[in-house]
Design an enzyme around this catalytic site. Structure first.
Site, PDB file in Angstrom:
ATOM      1  N   GLY A 137      84.897  25.572  18.269  1.00  0.00           N
ATOM      2  CA  GLY A 137      85.997  24.830  18.873  1.00  0.00           C
ATOM      3  C   GLY A 137      87.072  25.698  19.498  1.00  0.00           C
ATOM      4  O   GLY A 137      87.898  25.201  20.256  1.00  0.00           O
TER       5      GLY A 137
ATOM      6  N   CYS B  17      68.998  -2.567  28.715  1.00  0.00           N
ATOM      7  CA  CYS B  17      68.653  -1.958  30.004  1.00  0.00           C
ATOM      8  C   CYS B  17      67.716  -2.900  30.764  1.00  0.00           C
ATOM      9  O   CYS B  17      66.706  -3.353  30.224  1.00  0.00           O
ATOM     10  CB  CYS B  17      67.980  -0.608  29.784  1.00  0.00           C
ATOM     11  SG  CYS B  17      67.293   0.100  31.291  1.00  0.00           S
TER      12      CYS B  17
ATOM     13  N   CYS C 205      64.121  -0.962  31.184  1.00  0.00           N
ATOM     14  CA  CYS C 205      63.261  -0.599  30.051  1.00  0.00           C
ATOM     15  C   CYS C 205      63.594  -1.381  28.788  1.00  0.00           C
ATOM     16  O   CYS C 205      62.923  -1.228  27.773  1.00  0.00           O
ATOM     17  CB  CYS C 205      63.333   0.902  29.766  1.00  0.00           C
ATOM     18  SG  CYS C 205      64.833   1.428  28.930  1.00  0.00           S
TER      19      CYS C 205
ATOM     20  N   CYS D 178      69.817   2.238  31.928  1.00  0.00           N
ATOM     21  CA  CYS D 178      70.071   3.455  31.164  1.00  0.00           C
ATOM     22  C   CYS D 178      70.680   4.508  32.071  1.00  0.00           C
ATOM     23  O   CYS D 178      70.224   4.720  33.194  1.00  0.00           O
ATOM     24  CB  CYS D 178      68.776   4.038  30.612  1.00  0.00           C
ATOM     25  SG  CYS D 178      68.015   3.067  29.336  1.00  0.00           S
TER      26      CYS D 178
ATOM     27  N   CYS E 171      64.802   6.444  30.082  1.00  0.00           N
ATOM     28  CA  CYS E 171      64.377   5.173  30.667  1.00  0.00           C
ATOM     29  C   CYS E 171      62.938   5.275  31.182  1.00  0.00           C
ATOM     30  O   CYS E 171      62.111   4.411  30.916  1.00  0.00           O
ATOM     31  CB  CYS E 171      65.328   4.795  31.794  1.00  0.00           C
ATOM     32  SG  CYS E 171      65.267   3.068  32.274  1.00  0.00           S
TER      33      CYS E 171
END
Lengths: 201, 316
Positions: free
Chosen positions: B42, B251, B254, B276, B282
């Site tokens: 970080g 979606c 899909c 997606c 997808c």
């Protein structure tokens, strides 16, 4: 100041500097990522005086003209200075706290961890990375490591460390995010010990 | 092992660039910064960002990190908002094909390095993979405190109260935390970090991920990292816990209900579709026979994925 370089007896560096240093870096990165797991450096370099192949390979990969290097009494030899001076172009420093990399070939006589540069709260990244070459990465007293890069905990038994090492390491860990990072090397293998890791005997 | 090395070495004689474009000195400098950032998850490590053959803002930070990490045996996947076929992704993939001669793929599982702009793939990453994020603004506190000298001190002394105030103001004004991307996280319990503008949907994927996550900001000259198996927490309050966005739709192509969906306007009559954002996810699902509620209407698919219909798969 110009000094004539004496190349007699100079050990060769990487056979293929671009790809060998990339390959070595990736294994060092893996050592930092999957802490506690030994990584084998495949790109072969010969041992240089007291330095194991892994120690030499780490220097060739990471050290250059921007990184002052400190050598301990066992590694402070003309052959080592010549090798690192020629292949990496590193400046050498006599005081440990000014070093970016410190090379320790004899961990029994190394300076206490508090003597190295721990960085500051504003710039934790300027701390020293200590390359500690040990006789073996296992067979020593087991220490439980915890921290980023470790699922739950891992037991690591690096051999040949001074008796005060893990005591000092806890003090170093308390400085987090300041503190030194350690890279253990032995033969062809390395284990990283970043400052974020706590060690419990 | 030696095969690809020799090939790549031979290639480097014929082309005017060093392997992966950057010179070795720059790579070493970036590699040292990457190791420091791995040691302190970080922490934004400053680095000497180099001039790249494309403008800042087009992923120069990610490209420099990838260039310093990549080797001849790597397989690279590049996504732009989840899509392998968006402009930024195509040009970066082509860049590395040209300067490093490496293999590229669109399949998440087959990639060893994934460079991404603003998404984390839906397929879970595994050990040994590296994901490189392109980061436009690495400083999560910048909107609250414009002075760099001050934000550096706030990180040094872990003075992060201001960020909680910002999130609280959201609650006071909207009744919930309205931040939906660049949702701030606390890394390893110490550093406040911007996960780059990924949707907050992807925040949970950053925590305890088995893969190495590297973040590169070229213009801002910062590198930071999240090592594998690292604790990463999205900021929240006890009475307003962190939640990811959910959709009522699945979606259209899909039928996936667990992926991040993009809303697409299909006509000037206001017809909409949700698909997606992760194109590989997808496609893989559709290849496995999953079909969405529109039953994969060919007209819609052609409109959305013309290249897939025309050429089958990647042939660039």
């Amino acid at each position: 100041m110009i000094s004539v370089l004496d190349t007699a007896g100079l050990e060769p560096g990487f056979a293929n500097p671009v790809f060998d240093s990339q390959d070595t870096f990736r294994r060092v990165l893996d050592a930092y990522a999957y802490v506690g797991r030994p990584q084998t450096l495949v790109s072969a370099t010969a041992a240089v005086g007291p330095l194991d192949p892994a120690t030499a390979a780490v220097c060739l990969t990471l050290a250059d003209c921007e990184t002052p290097v400190w050598l301990d009494s066992r590694s402070n030899l003309p052959s080592v200075r010549k090798y690192l001076g020629f292949h990496c172009g590193v400046p050498f420093v006599d005081s440990v706290e000014r070093s970016t990399f410190a090379i320790v070939a004899n961990p029994m006589t190394m300076p206490r961890l508090a003597e190295f540069n721990p960085g500051t709260e504003l710039e934790p990244q300027v701390s020293t990375t200590i390359v500690v070459q040990v006789p073996s990465l296992n067979g020593g007293p087991p220490v439980r490591w915890r921290g980023p890069g470790i699922q739950r905990e891992v037991s690591v038994d690096v051999d040949g460390l001074a008796s005060w090492f893990w005591e000092d390491w806890e003090l170093n860990h308390e400085l987090y995010p300041s503190g030194v990072d350690v890279l253990f090397t032995s033969g062809n293998a390395i284990i990283a010990l970043p400052r974020s890791i706590s060690g419990e005997i | 092992m030696t095969g690809p090395h020799d090939n790549a070495a031979g290639r480097s004689f014929r082309q005017p660039y060093n392997f992966a474009y950057l010179d070795e000195q720059s790579k070493r400098m970036i590699r040292r910064c990457i190791l420091k950032s791995m040691a302190v998850p970080g922490l934004q490590v400053p680095f000497g960002s180099r001039e790249m053959p494309l403008a800042y803002g087009w992923g120069t930070g990610g490209i420099q990190v990838t260039a310093s990490v990549i080797g001849p045996n790597d397989t690279l996947k590049v996504i732009d908002q989840g899509a392998d076929d968006a402009t930024n992704a195509v040009s970066i993939r082509r860049f590395f094909k040209r300067v490093a001669g490496i293999a590229t793929t669109e399949i998440t599982e087959a990639a060893t390095i994934i460079q991404t702009r603003h998404r984390v793939p839906e397929t879970p990453l595994k050990e040994g993979q590296i994901i490189v994020y392109q980061v436009p603004s690495p400083e999560p506190l910048r909107r609250l405190e414009p002075r760099d000298s001050e934000t550096r001190k706030m990180h040094a002394y872990a003075e992060y109260g201001l960020m909680s105030v910002e999130l609280y103001e959201d609650i006071a004004r909207f009744g919930h935390i309205a931040t939906t991307n660049s949702y701030p996280v606390m890394t390893n319990g110490r550093y406040l970090m911007s996960p780059s503008p990924i949707p907050k949907f992807d925040n949970p994927k950053i925590a305890n991920n088995p893969a190495i996550q590297l973040f590169g900001a070229g213009r801002e000259k910062r590198i930071y990292a999240v090592p594998p198996y690292t604790q990463v927490q999205s900021l929240d309050f006890e009475d307003h816990p962190f939640r990811v966005q959910r959709w009522r739709q699945c979606c259209s192509l899909c039928g996936a209900t667990d992926s991040y969906l993009d809303e697409i306007v299909m006509s000037d009559k206001g017809r909409r579709m949700f698909v997606c954002s992760d194109t590989d996810y997808c496609t893989t699902r559709r290849n496995h026979g999953h079909l969405g509620p529109d039953r994969g209407d060919p007209a819609d698919i052609e409109l959305l994925l013309p290249s897939k219909i025309a050429t089958g798969s990647e042939s660039r």
